[in-house]
Each structure stands twice: as structure tokens, then as C-alpha cells.
Design a protein around this motif. Structure first.
Motif, PDB file in Angstrom:
ATOM      1  N   UNK A 134      64.779 107.856  70.969  1.00 34.35           N
ATOM      2  CA  UNK A 134      65.284 109.049  71.625  1.00 34.35           C
ATOM      3  C   UNK A 134      66.334 109.750  70.770  1.00 34.35           C
ATOM      4  N   UNK A 135      67.069 108.972  70.000  1.00 39.17           N
ATOM      5  CA  UNK A 135      68.101 109.518  69.124  1.00 39.17           C
ATOM      6  C   UNK A 135      67.998 108.818  67.773  1.00 39.17           C
ATOM      7  N   UNK A 136      68.216 109.584  66.698  1.00 42.90           N
ATOM      8  CA  UNK A 136      68.071 109.016  65.362  1.00 42.90           C
ATOM      9  C   UNK A 136      68.972 109.768  64.401  1.00 42.90           C
ATOM     10  N   UNK A 137      69.704 109.012  63.587  1.00 45.58           N
ATOM     11  CA  UNK A 137      70.532 109.597  62.529  1.00 45.58           C
ATOM     12  C   UNK A 137      70.047 109.037  61.203  1.00 45.58           C
ATOM     13  N   UNK A 138      69.741 109.922  60.273  1.00 42.73           N
ATOM     14  CA  UNK A 138      69.246 109.526  58.964  1.00 42.73           C
ATOM     15  C   UNK A 138      70.014 110.293  57.891  1.00 42.73           C
ATOM     16  N   UNK A 139      70.001 109.740  56.692  1.00 43.91           N
ATOM     17  CA  UNK A 139      70.574 110.437  55.552  1.00 43.91           C
ATOM     18  C   UNK A 139      69.480 111.208  54.828  1.00 43.91           C
ATOM     19  N   UNK A 140      69.879 112.286  54.203  1.00 45.60           N
ATOM     20  CA  UNK A 140      68.937 113.102  53.433  1.00 45.60           C
ATOM     21  C   UNK A 140      68.210 112.229  52.420  1.00 45.60           C
ATOM     22  N   UNK A 141      66.890 112.392  52.352  1.00 45.88           N
ATOM     23  CA  UNK A 141      66.084 111.611  51.432  1.00 45.88           C
ATOM     24  C   UNK A 141      65.467 110.367  52.036  1.00 45.88           C
ATOM     25  N   UNK A 142      65.947 109.951  53.192  1.00 47.46           N
ATOM     26  CA  UNK A 142      65.349 108.787  53.858  1.00 47.46           C
ATOM     27  C   UNK A 142      64.059 109.187  54.554  1.00 47.46           C
ATOM     28  N   UNK A 143      63.216 108.215  54.798  1.00 49.00           N
ATOM     29  CA  UNK A 143      61.973 108.457  55.522  1.00 49.00           C
ATOM     30  C   UNK A 143      62.213 108.306  57.022  1.00 49.00           C
ATOM     31  N   UNK A 144      61.484 109.096  57.800  1.00 51.51           N
ATOM     32  CA  UNK A 144      61.647 109.109  59.251  1.00 51.51           C
ATOM     33  C   UNK A 144      60.282 108.935  59.910  1.00 51.51           C
ATOM     34  N   UNK A 145      60.247 108.083  60.926  1.00 53.79           N
ATOM     35  CA  UNK A 145      59.029 107.879  61.695  1.00 53.79           C
ATOM     36  C   UNK A 145      59.339 108.117  63.165  1.00 53.79           C
ATOM     37  N   UNK A 146      58.669 109.086  63.759  1.00 49.19           N
ATOM     38  CA  UNK A 146      58.806 109.359  65.185  1.00 49.19           C
ATOM     39  C   UNK A 146      57.488 108.986  65.861  1.00 49.19           C
ATOM     40  N   UNK A 147      57.620 108.248  66.957  1.00 51.99           N
ATOM     41  CA  UNK A 147      56.432 107.737  67.633  1.00 51.99           C
ATOM     42  C   UNK A 147      56.239 108.417  68.985  1.00 51.99           C
ATOM     43  N   UNK A 148      54.984 108.615  69.357  1.00 49.93           N
ATOM     44  CA  UNK A 148      54.649 109.211  70.643  1.00 49.93           C
ATOM     45  C   UNK A 148      53.480 108.453  71.247  1.00 49.93           C
TER      46      UNK A 148
END
Lengths: 109, 113
Positions: free
Chosen positions: A9-23
């Protein structure tokens, strides 16, 4: 009970990191969507999926990719996240009417 | 190309007053039209939809909307608003031959007690 879920529901990442959002959805809907919502812009379509491995670009696909290996799951991937990808991301599924998940708030620092 | 315009970014009304939220669309054929409501930190929830037939459609919580082909409009109405109606309202259009949905930019409704 018809439901669309999103994780996290909430996510904090640094620039350049990979992000995975699930649905996920429990309605066996063929069509699923990923949107982002920014103030004053409404919802912008990133990708639409018509079924397993049948995905099409929406209006703003640059910087995103998707994966749909099972009908009930639709993932949004950000390879090397950018600060301008900070937003609220919504997933939806539909037969004719769209059902929306609760959203994921992503902050890219 | 299809598009949806919600000309009012913010609307403020007093509790018990009537309400109209405006929506104009651009589409070459007869569209499928929707109104959604979004409460803080939640996803969008369907209020009502129009596919064909009677141009006045009823939705949840006593909302209704009227489709006008001549005016390319689909305005949302409610006879008497409640403070709990405060939210953001989105008008949306889906073309009759694809599953792509286009949203307006939303109208933030504030109901004063």
C-alpha cells in the motif's frame, strides 16, 4: 465478494532502484489496468491487459513494464525508478465495469 | 480521439442543497459513460453508468445522471447532498469497441455542514 487487492500500500524507494507493484482480483476478469494518479491530472492509463500475456501500452507506458502470467494477477514493474514516478498507482479489473484496488503510494527519493 | 472534460475542479455546496457536477465528452459514436467517487486514500467506486436506453440513470446514494447526445454531456445530480458526499468525483468514458477508459480530471466536492 468482488475484490481488487494491491500490494504494497505504501512504498519508499531510492532513485535507480527497481519497483514491483502487485495487483490481484478474484472475479476472473479478463481485462486489467494500471493507472497512475497525480494531482490535477486524473487517472492516466499506463498499461492494459486483455488476458494472460496479452498486454498493450496505454497513454504513458514509458518507464514501466507489466507482467501477467495468471489471469488473477497483474504486476507493474519500474526498472530503475525515477523521482517523477512518485505517484499513486491504481490497478483495476473489468468485465464491463471497472473495479479498482485501494492504490499504492510510491515515493521515489 | 476520445476525451472527457470536467470543467469544475472544485465545487462547494451547503448540506441539503442540490448538486450538479458537469461532465462533457468527445467521442464520435455513442459512448459508455460512468461516474466514480473517490474518498480520501481509497480507490474509485462506481456511482452509476450509462450504456443505452433511458438517458436518466439512477445510481447509489440517490445520485443520478442525465446523458445528452446533443450536448455531449453526462452531468451528475443529487437533489439533497449530505456532508458525507464530500469526495472527488470522476467522469469516465469507454469506447464501444475497446476496453480503454478515459477519465476526466475530477471535481472535488466539499459539502459544508
Amino acid at each position: 465478494d468482488m475484490k481488487v487487492t494491491q500490494m504494497p500500500r505504501y512504498l519508499i524507494k531510492r532513485m535507480g532502484e527497481n519497483v514491483l507493484l502487485e495487483c490481484g482480483q478474484d472475479m476472473s476478469h479478463e481485462t486489467m489496468y494500471w493507472y497512475r494518479q497525480d494531482p490535477g491530472l486524473g487517472l492516466q492509463l499506463i498499461y492494459i491487459s486483455y488476458d494472460v500475456d496479452s498486454n498493450s501500452e496505454g497513454d504513458i507506458p514509458k518507464g514501466y513494464r507489466v507482467s501477467r502470467k495468471k489471469r488473477e494477477h497483474f504486476s507493474l514493474i519500474l526498472d530503475s525508478a525515477k523521482t517523477n514516478q512518485t505517484s499513486v498507482y491504481f490497478c483495476a479489473s473489468s468485465q464491463d465495469t471497472q473495479y479498482f484496488g485501494p492504490g499504492t503510494r510510491l515515493l521515489v527519493l | 480521439a476520445q476525451s472527457v472534460t470536467q470543467p469544475d475542479a472544485r465545487v462547494t455546496v451547503s448540506e441539503g442543497a442540490s448538486l450538479q457536477l458537469r461532465c462533457k465528452y468527445s467521442y464520435s459514436a455513442t459512448p459508455y459513460l460512468f461516474w466514480y467517487v473517490q474518498y480520501p486514500r481509497q480507490g474509485l467506486q462506481l456511482l452509476l453508468k450509462y450504456y443505452s436506453g433511458d438517458p436518466v440513470v439512477q445510481g447509489v446514494n440517490s445520485f443520478e445522471a442525465e446523458f445528452s447526445k446533443s450536448n455531449s454531456s453526462f452531468h451528475l445530480q443529487k437533489a439533497s447532498v449530505h456532508w458525507s458526499d464530500s469526495a472527488v468525483y470522476f467522469c469516465a468514458l469507454r469506447s464501444s469497441n475497446t476496453n480503454k477508459v478515459v477519465f476526466g480530471t475530477g471535481t472535488r466536492l466539499q459539502v459544508l455542514p
